[in-house]
Write a protein that holds these residues in place. Structure first.
Motif, PDB file in Angstrom:
ATOM      1  N   LEU A  53       0.844  -1.191   0.000  1.00  0.00           N
ATOM      2  CA  LEU A  53       0.000   0.000   0.000  1.00  0.00           C
ATOM      3  C   LEU A  53       0.876   1.236   0.000  1.00  0.00           C
ATOM      4  O   LEU A  53       1.777   1.364   0.830  1.00  0.00           O
ATOM      5  CB  LEU A  53      -0.915   0.001   1.231  1.00  0.00           C
ATOM      6  CG  LEU A  53      -1.790   1.234   1.449  1.00  0.00           C
ATOM      7  CD1 LEU A  53      -2.744   1.469   0.273  1.00  0.00           C
ATOM      8  CD2 LEU A  53      -2.570   1.079   2.756  1.00  0.00           C
ATOM      9  N   GLY A  54       0.616   2.117  -0.953  1.00  0.00           N
ATOM     10  CA  GLY A  54       1.399   3.342  -1.055  1.00  0.00           C
ATOM     11  C   GLY A  54       0.532   4.572  -1.091  1.00  0.00           C
ATOM     12  O   GLY A  54      -0.613   4.536  -1.535  1.00  0.00           O
ATOM     13  N   GLY A  55       1.107   5.658  -0.612  1.00  0.00           N
ATOM     14  CA  GLY A  55       0.388   6.914  -0.628  1.00  0.00           C
ATOM     15  C   GLY A  55       1.311   8.076  -0.904  1.00  0.00           C
ATOM     16  O   GLY A  55       2.459   8.100  -0.439  1.00  0.00           O
ATOM     17  N   ALA A  56       0.799   9.005  -1.675  1.00  0.00           N
ATOM     18  CA  ALA A  56       1.529  10.253  -1.899  1.00  0.00           C
ATOM     19  C   ALA A  56       1.459  11.072  -0.623  1.00  0.00           C
ATOM     20  O   ALA A  56       0.475  11.024   0.107  1.00  0.00           O
ATOM     21  CB  ALA A  56       0.894  11.011  -3.056  1.00  0.00           C
ATOM     22  N   LEU A  57       2.528  11.801  -0.351  1.00  0.00           N
ATOM     23  CA  LEU A  57       2.572  12.666   0.823  1.00  0.00           C
ATOM     24  C   LEU A  57       2.194  14.095   0.430  1.00  0.00           C
ATOM     25  O   LEU A  57       2.706  14.632  -0.545  1.00  0.00           O
ATOM     26  CB  LEU A  57       3.976  12.670   1.429  1.00  0.00           C
ATOM     27  CG  LEU A  57       4.441  11.354   2.037  1.00  0.00           C
ATOM     28  CD1 LEU A  57       5.923  11.428   2.393  1.00  0.00           C
ATOM     29  CD2 LEU A  57       3.609  11.001   3.259  1.00  0.00           C
ATOM     30  N   TYR A  58       1.307  14.662   1.217  1.00  0.00           N
ATOM     31  CA  TYR A  58       0.904  16.054   1.051  1.00  0.00           C
ATOM     32  C   TYR A  58       0.896  16.690   2.428  1.00  0.00           C
ATOM     33  O   TYR A  58       0.187  16.227   3.313  1.00  0.00           O
ATOM     34  CB  TYR A  58      -0.498  16.158   0.424  1.00  0.00           C
ATOM     35  CG  TYR A  58      -0.569  15.566  -0.957  1.00  0.00           C
ATOM     36  CD1 TYR A  58      -0.099  16.275  -2.060  1.00  0.00           C
ATOM     37  CD2 TYR A  58      -1.080  14.289  -1.161  1.00  0.00           C
ATOM     38  CE1 TYR A  58      -0.141  15.726  -3.330  1.00  0.00           C
ATOM     39  CE2 TYR A  58      -1.128  13.728  -2.422  1.00  0.00           C
ATOM     40  CZ  TYR A  58      -0.656  14.461  -3.502  1.00  0.00           C
ATOM     41  OH  TYR A  58      -0.694  13.915  -4.753  1.00  0.00           O
ATOM     42  N   THR A  59       1.687  17.705   2.597  1.00  0.00           N
ATOM     43  CA  THR A  59       1.813  18.422   3.877  1.00  0.00           C
ATOM     44  C   THR A  59       1.937  17.465   5.061  1.00  0.00           C
ATOM     45  O   THR A  59       1.256  17.605   6.063  1.00  0.00           O
ATOM     46  CB  THR A  59       0.642  19.413   4.090  1.00  0.00           C
ATOM     47  OG1 THR A  59      -0.596  18.690   4.124  1.00  0.00           O
ATOM     48  CG2 THR A  59       0.604  20.480   3.010  1.00  0.00           C
ATOM     49  N   GLY A  60       2.801  16.484   4.904  1.00  0.00           N
ATOM     50  CA  GLY A  60       3.090  15.561   5.994  1.00  0.00           C
ATOM     51  C   GLY A  60       2.041  14.505   6.259  1.00  0.00           C
ATOM     52  O   GLY A  60       2.078  13.837   7.294  1.00  0.00           O
ATOM     53  N   SER A  86       5.704   5.421   0.708  1.00  0.00           N
ATOM     54  CA  SER A  86       5.258   6.798   0.537  1.00  0.00           C
ATOM     55  C   SER A  86       6.038   7.403  -0.614  1.00  0.00           C
ATOM     56  O   SER A  86       7.159   6.996  -0.898  1.00  0.00           O
ATOM     57  CB  SER A  86       5.547   7.614   1.808  1.00  0.00           C
ATOM     58  OG  SER A  86       4.860   7.093   2.919  1.00  0.00           O
ATOM     59  N   SER A  87       5.435   8.406  -1.252  1.00  0.00           N
ATOM     60  CA  SER A  87       6.157   9.149  -2.276  1.00  0.00           C
ATOM     61  C   SER A  87       5.917  10.624  -2.034  1.00  0.00           C
ATOM     62  O   SER A  87       4.838  11.022  -1.633  1.00  0.00           O
ATOM     63  CB  SER A  87       5.705   8.747  -3.677  1.00  0.00           C
ATOM     64  OG  SER A  87       4.379   9.173  -3.921  1.00  0.00           O
ATOM     65  N   GLY A  88       6.943  11.410  -2.235  1.00  0.00           N
ATOM     66  CA  GLY A  88       6.676  12.809  -2.065  1.00  0.00           C
ATOM     67  C   GLY A  88       7.809  13.792  -1.950  1.00  0.00           C
ATOM     68  O   GLY A  88       7.663  14.914  -2.411  1.00  0.00           O
ATOM     69  N   PRO A  89       8.918  13.461  -1.332  1.00  0.00           N
ATOM     70  CA  PRO A  89       9.933  14.511  -1.231  1.00  0.00           C
ATOM     71  C   PRO A  89      10.287  15.055  -2.614  1.00  0.00           C
ATOM     72  O   PRO A  89      10.505  14.287  -3.549  1.00  0.00           O
ATOM     73  CB  PRO A  89      11.129  13.796  -0.601  1.00  0.00           C
ATOM     74  CG  PRO A  89      10.533  12.637   0.131  1.00  0.00           C
ATOM     75  CD  PRO A  89       9.348  12.220  -0.695  1.00  0.00           C
ATOM     76  N   LEU A  90      10.279  16.347  -2.723  1.00  0.00           N
ATOM     77  CA  LEU A  90      10.578  16.982  -4.009  1.00  0.00           C
ATOM     78  C   LEU A  90      12.028  17.458  -4.019  1.00  0.00           C
ATOM     79  O   LEU A  90      12.333  18.624  -4.256  1.00  0.00           O
ATOM     80  CB  LEU A  90       9.604  18.134  -4.269  1.00  0.00           C
ATOM     81  CG  LEU A  90       8.156  17.697  -4.439  1.00  0.00           C
ATOM     82  CD1 LEU A  90       7.240  18.894  -4.591  1.00  0.00           C
ATOM     83  CD2 LEU A  90       8.003  16.738  -5.616  1.00  0.00           C
ATOM     84  N   ASP A  91      12.888  16.506  -3.728  1.00  0.00           N
ATOM     85  CA  ASP A  91      14.334  16.712  -3.797  1.00  0.00           C
ATOM     86  C   ASP A  91      14.964  15.324  -3.820  1.00  0.00           C
ATOM     87  O   ASP A  91      14.257  14.326  -3.826  1.00  0.00           O
ATOM     88  CB  ASP A  91      14.848  17.553  -2.615  1.00  0.00           C
ATOM     89  CG  ASP A  91      14.526  16.956  -1.250  1.00  0.00           C
ATOM     90  OD1 ASP A  91      14.404  15.708  -1.120  1.00  0.00           O
ATOM     91  OD2 ASP A  91      14.402  17.730  -0.286  1.00  0.00           O
ATOM     92  N   ALA A  92      16.251  15.250  -3.817  1.00  0.00           N
ATOM     93  CA  ALA A  92      16.946  13.958  -3.924  1.00  0.00           C
ATOM     94  C   ALA A  92      17.078  13.231  -2.592  1.00  0.00           C
ATOM     95  O   ALA A  92      17.660  12.153  -2.530  1.00  0.00           O
ATOM     96  CB  ALA A  92      18.324  14.175  -4.534  1.00  0.00           C
ATOM     97  N   SER A  93      16.534  13.774  -1.524  1.00  0.00           N
ATOM     98  CA  SER A  93      16.746  13.211  -0.187  1.00  0.00           C
ATOM     99  C   SER A  93      16.340  11.742  -0.070  1.00  0.00           C
ATOM    100  O   SER A  93      17.018  10.962   0.614  1.00  0.00           O
ATOM    101  CB  SER A  93      16.019  14.039   0.873  1.00  0.00           C
ATOM    102  OG  SER A  93      14.620  14.040   0.633  1.00  0.00           O
ATOM    103  N   ALA A  94      15.256  11.336  -0.704  1.00  0.00           N
ATOM    104  CA  ALA A  94      14.797   9.953  -0.581  1.00  0.00           C
ATOM    105  C   ALA A  94      15.771   8.964  -1.207  1.00  0.00           C
ATOM    106  O   ALA A  94      15.817   7.803  -0.812  1.00  0.00           O
ATOM    107  CB  ALA A  94      13.414   9.797  -1.205  1.00  0.00           C
ATOM    108  N   SER A  95      16.557   9.400  -2.172  1.00  0.00           N
ATOM    109  CA  SER A  95      17.561   8.526  -2.784  1.00  0.00           C
ATOM    110  C   SER A  95      18.880   8.556  -2.021  1.00  0.00           C
ATOM    111  O   SER A  95      19.718   7.679  -2.199  1.00  0.00           O
ATOM    112  CB  SER A  95      17.821   8.944  -4.235  1.00  0.00           C
ATOM    113  OG  SER A  95      16.682   8.688  -5.012  1.00  0.00           O
ATOM    114  N   VAL A 102       5.954   9.257   7.996  1.00  0.00           N
ATOM    115  CA  VAL A 102       5.277  10.306   8.746  1.00  0.00           C
ATOM    116  C   VAL A 102       4.490   9.650   9.877  1.00  0.00           C
ATOM    117  O   VAL A 102       4.235   8.440   9.854  1.00  0.00           O
ATOM    118  CB  VAL A 102       4.373  11.161   7.834  1.00  0.00           C
ATOM    119  CG1 VAL A 102       5.203  11.907   6.789  1.00  0.00           C
ATOM    120  CG2 VAL A 102       3.293  10.320   7.179  1.00  0.00           C
ATOM    121  N   ALA A 103       4.086  10.441  10.867  1.00  0.00           N
ATOM    122  CA  ALA A 103       3.461   9.899  12.081  1.00  0.00           C
ATOM    123  C   ALA A 103       2.274   8.984  11.794  1.00  0.00           C
ATOM    124  O   ALA A 103       2.163   7.902  12.374  1.00  0.00           O
ATOM    125  CB  ALA A 103       3.051  11.044  13.001  1.00  0.00           C
ATOM    126  N   GLY A 104       1.386   9.402  10.898  1.00  0.00           N
ATOM    127  CA  GLY A 104       0.208   8.578  10.609  1.00  0.00           C
ATOM    128  C   GLY A 104       0.568   7.236   9.995  1.00  0.00           C
ATOM    129  O   GLY A 104      -0.043   6.206  10.304  1.00  0.00           O
TER     130      GLY A 104
END
Length: 173
Positions: A53-60, A86-95, A102-104
């Protein structure tokens, strides 16, 4: 593996759907039957022996469709192997490093006894839905930060784990 794997996702602009599709393709290449489906469209998970199960991240926060899917199918998910992404960081940090959920999503991991969670980079490009998304793109902070080699490697690891669990008799086929 003889069972079916569901790769369900919540997405607003399609990026997470493409990640889910890539995961399903890797599982299929490894001899499994895998379906990538929008979380909001899945009525029953009974045919599936495992779920990603995957979800895009929006405002945490995870996409609402992914959160609702987890709540709606909580009991059934507890009876099968589950992985989260999860998918979402808009930079290279996840790689570059592991990004904790996130908490939830962290709470969901415990509730569902999820095997693992991973965060992949996201994509936000011209034509994105939503006022905030458009503002991000217009400010020059958008782009495609998904690392499909990393996504495929993670999916291969999930496939290996499922095969190992099936051989050990932990997953029904």
């Amino acid at each position: 593996m003889t069972g079916q794997v569901l790769v369900a996702y919540g997405t607003k602009n399609g990026s997470t759907a493409q990640i889910a599709q890539a995961i399903a393709e890797v599982l299929t290449e490894r001899g499994m039957t895998a379906d990538a489906r929008a979380a909001g469209e899945v009525a029953d998970i009974a045919p599936y022996t495992a779920v990603i199960l995957g979800g895009a991240l929006y405002t945490g926060r995870w996409h609402p469709d992914a959160r609702r899917f987890a709540a709606r199918h909580r009991k059934a998910l507890a009876e099968r192997p589950v992985w989260l992404f999860s998918s979402g960081p808009l930079d290279a940090s996840a790689s570059e490093r592991e990004i904790p959920p996130v908490a939830g999503v962290r709470r969901l991991m415990v509730r569902l006894d999820a095997r693992e969670h991973v965060t992949f980079g996201g994509r936000l490009e011209k034509g994105a839905k939503g006022r905030v998304a458009r503002m991000i793109v217009d400010s020059g902070r958008g782009g495609d930060f998904r690392d499909f080699a990393r996504i495929r490697a993670w999916a291969a690891g999930v496939a290996d784990a499922l095969v190992t669990e099936e051989k050990a008799g932990e997953v029904r086929g």
